[in-house]
Design an enzyme around this catalytic site. Structure first.
Site, PDB file in Angstrom:
ATOM      1  N   CYS A  19     -24.052  -3.877 -25.833  1.00 33.88           N
ATOM      2  CA  CYS A  19     -23.672  -4.592 -26.875  1.00 33.88           C
ATOM      3  C   CYS A  19     -24.411  -4.233 -28.067  1.00 33.88           C
ATOM      4  CB  CYS A  19     -23.517  -6.001 -26.785  1.00 33.88           C
ATOM      5  SG  CYS A  19     -22.633  -6.886 -25.440  1.00 33.88           S
ATOM      6  N   GLY A  45     -21.974   0.425 -27.195  1.00 30.72           N
ATOM      7  CA  GLY A  45     -20.848  -0.219 -26.783  1.00 30.72           C
ATOM      8  C   GLY A  45     -19.544   0.675 -27.030  1.00 30.72           C
ATOM      9  N   ASN A 120     -25.377 -10.274 -28.265  1.00 26.98           N
ATOM     10  CA  ASN A 120     -25.946  -9.097 -27.256  1.00 26.98           C
ATOM     11  C   ASN A 120     -27.048  -9.688 -26.355  1.00 26.98           C
ATOM     12  OD1 ASN A 120     -28.105  -6.258 -28.219  1.00 26.98           O
ATOM     13  ND2 ASN A 120     -26.872  -6.479 -26.562  1.00 26.98           N
ATOM     14  N   GLY A 121     -26.824  -9.339 -25.222  1.00 32.90           N
ATOM     15  CA  GLY A 121     -27.724  -9.871 -24.080  1.00 32.90           C
ATOM     16  C   GLY A 121     -27.124 -10.371 -23.068  1.00 32.90           C
ATOM     17  N   TYR A 261     -34.753   4.772 -24.649  1.00 34.83           N
ATOM     18  CA  TYR A 261     -33.263   5.136 -24.374  1.00 34.83           C
ATOM     19  C   TYR A 261     -32.151   4.665 -25.235  1.00 34.83           C
ATOM     20  CZ  TYR A 261     -28.762   6.334 -22.413  1.00 34.83           C
ATOM     21  OH  TYR A 261     -27.338   6.728 -22.253  1.00 34.83           O
TER      22      TYR A 261
END
Ligand code: SF4
Length: 490
Positions: A19, A45, A120-121, A261
């Site tokens: 996300c 995403g 997000n998470g 990354y």
């Protein structure tokens, strides 16, 4: 279905951030800024996107499957979302049943007013909390763990939405970077360890929040600072900005994979340029794992900065020995099995004229299942490379992530199944080496890993999870998957 984009993983064999979030308050074009900000976060995403706006009276939502540009490039789409406050979300998901119901931001009309949340998470006790809430009569509309937060806020007895949010988050374990909208304004907060990133910026009178600073560059905002671990920042419509530490002061454990990354190389993460961090990781990799070779070749695109660092440190020439197609589209019919590795070759092709007869140091950011690494080594071998020495800019990925990153179950991770020598044989390289965990810490500007109190979350390398994993209790490590893989369509 994965879609081509210069910043996306095209290997199909990577950990995948699930996300990205963006929010703007007191902005002239809050929805337009949010759409643009989400576009800059598209690499986090690609399968669904949503924006919710507030015009002082009404919350309006628009959500869709696919890319930001597919859903929000038309002026009419933005015009549907009026107001000076908006928040949005891009998500990666497994496409399946459930459709739009899990697409964020989620919104609910609570007794205390409208409440929208972009997350997000991953909440690692969402299944446990959800079962308790359902037992008490809660009716869930989605299969997203994020909805647990809404139900906890709805049932809290505190008078203000902010206090209800704090009350709810005290029950939550795991990772969250949240952008919340209420009729009083916007609240941005990070979990007490700051596992997932969240940044704050200014755009004239507007305050903006985003998963990555690159979104500020794109919308024309100034990066101000990161939202600190455990910090809650409230912004009202008069422009007042108030910071709270409802969970006290905490040691931070941000996700070290953001450096390796996930984040775009043109972002700042944890106070450091991601591009520079990746070059430093490549240089450290060269110090720890030197190699007699003719060329340093990155696996594009994610291996490029580390390969530049490796080449600069080792004195070997950096060359583009693999060329990536930027026009890999959606699925199309493959001509039977004429090309042994057509799937990889559609995305990457060996630069035969360069690599033929050469000893190659191949740099990639990580090895997950190992299947793509094998195909790339074979592709280089087929193109005539004399030797292939695989160097990896992260330690072996031997554990699954439960904090909002899509990882295969542990039994499918190559490093969970075998040591480095058999991994080398599996991918058919002449040699294989990884950066050490202390080397990775050093490259991103830290002391060696403090095993008593690590400076990052590095659980996918070490298995040292920084929070309880309540929903996994009693499950075997090999099959452990959270009951609500966060933010995925069920
Ligand atoms: Fe990041 Fe790995 Fe921790 Fe997940 S387990 S948050 S990918 S470091």
């Amino acid at each position: 279905m994965k879609i081509s984009h210069p910043f996306y993983d095209e290997h199909g064999d990577k950990l995948r951030e699930e996300c990205g979030v963006f929010g703007a308050i007191n902005a002239t074009d809050a929805s337009a800024a949010t759409a643009l900000g989400l576009h800059a976060l598209q690499h986090r995403g690609q399968e669904a996107v949503g924006i919710v706006s507030f015009d002082g009276t009404t919350f309006t939502a628009r959500r869709g499957l696919g890319h930001v540009a597919e859903n929000f490039s038309a002026p009419e789409a933005i015009a549907e979302l009026p107001g000076s406050m908006a928040a949005g979300h891009v998500r990666y998901s497994t496409t399946g049943s459930g459709g739009l119901r899990n697409v964020q931001p989620l919104y609910a009309d609570l007794a205390s007013g409208g409440f929208a949340v972009a997350h997000n998470g991953n909440i690692s006790n969402a299944g446990t909390l959800r079962a308790e809430l359902v037992q008490k009569g809660a009716i869930f509309q989605s299969t997203s763990d994020t909805e647990v937060i809404i139900h906890l806020v709805a049932t809290s007895r505190y008078p203000t939405l902010r206090d209800r949010l704090v009350d709810a988050l005290r029950l939550v374990e795991g990772a969250y970077a949240l952008i919340v909208m209420t009729p009083q304004g916007m609240i941005a907060c990070r979990d007490p360890l700051g596992i997932r990133p969240l940044q704050m910026g200014r755009m004239g009178d507007a305050v903006v929040f985003a998963s990555e600073t690159v979104a500020f560059d794109v919308v024309g905002a100034e990066f101000e600072r990161q939202v600190e671990p455990g910090e809650m920042i409230e912004v009202d419509f008069d422009g007042n900005v108030t910071s709270f530490r409802p969970f006290g002061e905490n040691r931070s454990r941000p996700c070290i994979f953001e450096h390796v990354y996930f984040s775009r190389p043109d972002s700042i993460f944890d106070g450091r340029s991601v591009y520079e961090a990746r070059k430093a990781i490549g240089a450290q990799l060269a110090i720890e794992n030197p190699c007699e070779a003719d060329l340093v070749v990155p696996v594009p695109d994610s291996g490029v900065p580390a390969a530049i660092g490796y080449a600069q440190q080792s004195g070997l020439p950096f060359e583009l020995g693999i060329i990536r197609s930027h026009y890999v589209g959606r699925t199309f019919i493959q001509p039977s099995d004429t090309a042994r590795h057509s799937g990889v070759k559609r995305k990457h092709n060996a630069n035969r004229g360069l690599v033929e007869g050469k000893r190659i140091v191949l740099i990639d950011d990580s090895i997950v299942r190992g299947t793509t690494s094998l195909k790339i080594v074979e592709m280089m071998r087929d193109a005539g490379a004399k030797e292939i020495h695989f160097r990896v800019a992260s330690p072996p990925t031997a554990h699954s992530c439960y904090y909002g990153v899509d990882t295969p179950e542990r039994s499918k991770l190559l490093a969970a199944q075998m040591d480095v020598a058999p991994m080398r044989d599996f991918i058919k390289a002449d040699s294989l080496a990884f950066i050490s965990i202390d080397g990775l810490y050093k490259a991103v500007g830290q002391e060696p890993r403090n095993s008593g109190c690590p400076q990052f979350c590095d659980a996918c390398f070490t298995g040292d999870y920084p929070t309880p994993l309540t929903d996994l209790a009693g499950k075997s490590d090999d099959s452990a998957q959270l009951p609500f893989p966060v933010n995925k369509v069920a």
